[in-house]
Motif scaffolding. Sequence first.
Motif: not given
Length: 130
Positions: A35, A57-61, A94
């Motif tokens: 993020n 991708n360790k983000g929420w989107e 994600v």
Amino acid sequence: MVRYIFPLLGAVLSLATPLASADDAPPQVEIILANFSLTPAKIELAANVPVTLVFTNKGWEKHVFSAPEFFKSADMDKVMRGRVGKKGRLDFFVGQTRYLTLTPKAGVYKVGCTQLLHADFGMTGTIIVK
């Protein structure tokens, strides 16, 4: 007699031809998209040396790793070239991890996420190839 020749031939050939090992694989560089962050923000690579970039991708989107000049200059096979496309970017959903093997050319390249406002909030970086 014939049944002994084939196993013996196989043993001789295995000694003459070294097997590929994990040591033969290009080194890996991990790149984390999260993020509003890109880690590492400064990616250092050796020029003309194959490397596998491991993106997660360790983000929420969704995130988009964009490095058009870097990808354009790098040597890669047809499959890898198809993954980055003409725009020189990779899309990540994600939790997704993707591997990209290439041989980078010397230079300094800008990278960033092209999702709306992500670069503005710090999702940018540099690839330095020496």
